[in-house]
Motif scaffolding. Structure first.
Motif, PDB file in Angstrom:
ATOM      1  N   LYS A   1       0.797  -1.218   0.000  1.00 56.28           N
ATOM      2  CA  LYS A   1       0.000   0.000   0.000  1.00 56.28           C
ATOM      3  C   LYS A   1       0.835   1.275   0.000  1.00 56.28           C
ATOM      4  O   LYS A   1       1.921   1.323   0.568  1.00 56.28           O
ATOM      5  N   PHE A   2       0.266   2.287  -0.632  1.00 50.65           N
ATOM      6  CA  PHE A   2       0.827   3.632  -0.630  1.00 50.65           C
ATOM      7  C   PHE A   2      -0.338   4.602  -0.476  1.00 50.65           C
ATOM      8  O   PHE A   2      -1.245   4.625  -1.308  1.00 50.65           O
ATOM      9  N   LEU A   3      -0.340   5.371   0.596  1.00 47.86           N
ATOM     10  CA  LEU A   3      -1.393   6.327   0.892  1.00 47.86           C
ATOM     11  C   LEU A   3      -0.864   7.740   0.667  1.00 47.86           C
ATOM     12  O   LEU A   3       0.219   8.077   1.141  1.00 47.86           O
ATOM     13  N   ALA A   4      -1.612   8.529  -0.073  1.00 49.48           N
ATOM     14  CA  ALA A   4      -1.206   9.903  -0.360  1.00 49.48           C
ATOM     15  C   ALA A   4      -2.325  10.857   0.031  1.00 49.48           C
ATOM     16  O   ALA A   4      -3.508  10.530  -0.091  1.00 49.48           O
ATOM     17  N   GLY A   5      -1.943  12.038   0.472  1.00 52.57           N
ATOM     18  CA  GLY A   5      -2.919  13.066   0.811  1.00 52.57           C
ATOM     19  C   GLY A   5      -2.535  14.382   0.174  1.00 52.57           C
ATOM     20  O   GLY A   5      -1.356  14.661  -0.062  1.00 52.57           O
ATOM     21  N   GLY A   6      -3.533  15.171  -0.115  1.00 45.56           N
ATOM     22  CA  GLY A   6      -3.256  16.461  -0.730  1.00 45.56           C
ATOM     23  C   GLY A   6      -4.523  17.259  -0.940  1.00 45.56           C
ATOM     24  O   GLY A   6      -5.514  17.093  -0.226  1.00 45.56           O
ATOM     25  N   ARG A   7      -4.477  18.101  -1.971  1.00 45.75           N
ATOM     26  CA  ARG A   7      -5.559  19.049  -2.222  1.00 45.75           C
ATOM     27  C   ARG A   7      -5.867  19.115  -3.710  1.00 45.75           C
ATOM     28  O   ARG A   7      -4.967  19.077  -4.554  1.00 45.75           O
ATOM     29  N   TYR A   8      -7.148  19.206  -4.021  1.00 52.14           N
ATOM     30  CA  TYR A   8      -7.613  19.519  -5.373  1.00 52.14           C
ATOM     31  C   TYR A   8      -8.024  20.984  -5.396  1.00 52.14           C
ATOM     32  O   TYR A   8      -8.766  21.442  -4.524  1.00 52.14           O
ATOM     33  N   ASP A   9      -7.546  21.712  -6.383  1.00 48.14           N
ATOM     34  CA  ASP A   9      -7.989  23.082  -6.642  1.00 48.14           C
ATOM     35  C   ASP A   9      -8.599  23.082  -8.037  1.00 48.14           C
ATOM     36  O   ASP A   9      -7.914  22.757  -9.018  1.00 48.14           O
ATOM     37  N   ASP A  10      -9.882  23.418  -8.105  1.00 47.56           N
ATOM     38  CA  ASP A  10     -10.632  23.270  -9.350  1.00 47.56           C
ATOM     39  C   ASP A  10     -11.284  24.572  -9.787  1.00 47.56           C
ATOM     40  O   ASP A  10     -11.663  25.395  -8.956  1.00 47.56           O
ATOM     41  N   ARG A  11     -11.418  24.684 -11.099  1.00 47.35           N
ATOM     42  CA  ARG A  11     -12.326  25.653 -11.698  1.00 47.35           C
ATOM     43  C   ARG A  11     -13.322  24.832 -12.510  1.00 47.35           C
ATOM     44  O   ARG A  11     -12.913  23.949 -13.278  1.00 47.35           O
ATOM     45  N   LEU A  12     -14.586  25.101 -12.314  1.00 46.30           N
ATOM     46  CA  LEU A  12     -15.631  24.374 -13.023  1.00 46.30           C
ATOM     47  C   LEU A  12     -16.484  25.336 -13.817  1.00 46.30           C
ATOM     48  O   LEU A  12     -16.541  26.535 -13.522  1.00 46.30           O
ATOM     49  N   ARG A  13     -17.142  24.787 -14.830  1.00 47.19           N
ATOM     50  CA  ARG A  13     -18.012  25.578 -15.691  1.00 47.19           C
ATOM     51  C   ARG A  13     -19.357  24.854 -15.816  1.00 47.19           C
ATOM     52  O   ARG A  13     -19.396  23.635 -15.980  1.00 47.19           O
ATOM     53  N   ARG A  14     -20.428  25.633 -15.744  1.00 48.09           N
ATOM     54  CA  ARG A  14     -21.762  25.065 -15.961  1.00 48.09           C
ATOM     55  C   ARG A  14     -21.924  24.798 -17.460  1.00 48.09           C
ATOM     56  O   ARG A  14     -21.641  25.658 -18.287  1.00 48.09           O
ATOM     57  N   THR A  15     -22.357  23.607 -17.799  1.00 48.26           N
ATOM     58  CA  THR A  15     -22.609  23.231 -19.192  1.00 48.26           C
ATOM     59  C   THR A  15     -24.049  22.713 -19.272  1.00 48.26           C
ATOM     60  O   THR A  15     -24.684  22.481 -18.234  1.00 48.26           O
ATOM     61  N   PRO A  16     -24.558  22.474 -20.474  1.00 43.38           N
ATOM     62  CA  PRO A  16     -25.903  21.878 -20.579  1.00 43.38           C
ATOM     63  C   PRO A  16     -25.988  20.505 -19.890  1.00 43.38           C
ATOM     64  O   PRO A  16     -27.071  20.072 -19.512  1.00 43.38           O
ATOM     65  N   ASP A  17     -24.856  19.845 -19.710  1.00 44.24           N
ATOM     66  CA  ASP A  17     -24.825  18.531 -19.065  1.00 44.24           C
ATOM     67  C   ASP A  17     -24.471  18.609 -17.582  1.00 44.24           C
ATOM     68  O   ASP A  17     -24.242  17.582 -16.949  1.00 44.24           O
TER      69      ASP A  17
END
Length: 144
Positions: free
Chosen positions: A105-121
């Motif tokens: 096993k290998f366990l990793a921790g961190g952070r997601y930094d996201d930009r999202l856009r509204r789409t028809p879906d």
């Protein structure tokens, strides 16, 4: 206020769908979570990829060598600005490869930094930056 809450919930749902798609190897669903012009960055390797096809090809190559993965997300913060949004959360990602002499096993921790856009879906990732913060376990699980 109700629309903002609905948007924030939908954004967190997209983040959870990303983790679930990784762990179930559902590449079609994963690809559909990105905009056509999406960018994906991984701070650990300095990689920067553009477009769903390149992003999914990279992720798929990395994930399919494991016997199992388990991605958990928490501490979500989403800010909506009309049809654009910013999101950040923490992750813990367990990676398993059975039969390695120094551990499976290998366990990793961190952070997601996201930009999202509204789409028809629905809400889609326009940009995802993955920042590794810590890890423990056998590094050969992810490097060999």
């Amino acid at each position: 206020m109700l629309q903002e809450l609905a948007d924030r919930t939908a954004i967190v749902d997209a983040v959870i769908a990303y983790a679930t798609a990784l762990d179930t190897r559902d590449w079609r669903t994963l690809g559909a979570l990105f905009t056509d012009d999406a960018c994906w960055e991984y701070s650990g390797s300095g990689e920067r990829l553009h477009g769903p096809e390149a992003i999914i090809a990279r992720i798929r190559t990395g994930v399919e060598r494991f016997d199992a993965t388990h991605h958990l997300n928490g501490n979500h913060v989403a800010t909506v600005h009309g049809d654009e949004a910013e999101h950040t959360c923490y992750y813990q990602a367990q990676h398993v490869r059975l039969g390695l002499p120094d551990g499976d096993k290998f366990l990793a921790g961190g952070r997601y930094d996201d930009r999202l856009r509204r789409t028809p879906d629905g809400w889609r990732f326009a940009h995802r930056r993955i920042t590794s913060v810590w890890s423990e376990g056998n590094p050969a699980v992810i490097t060999s």
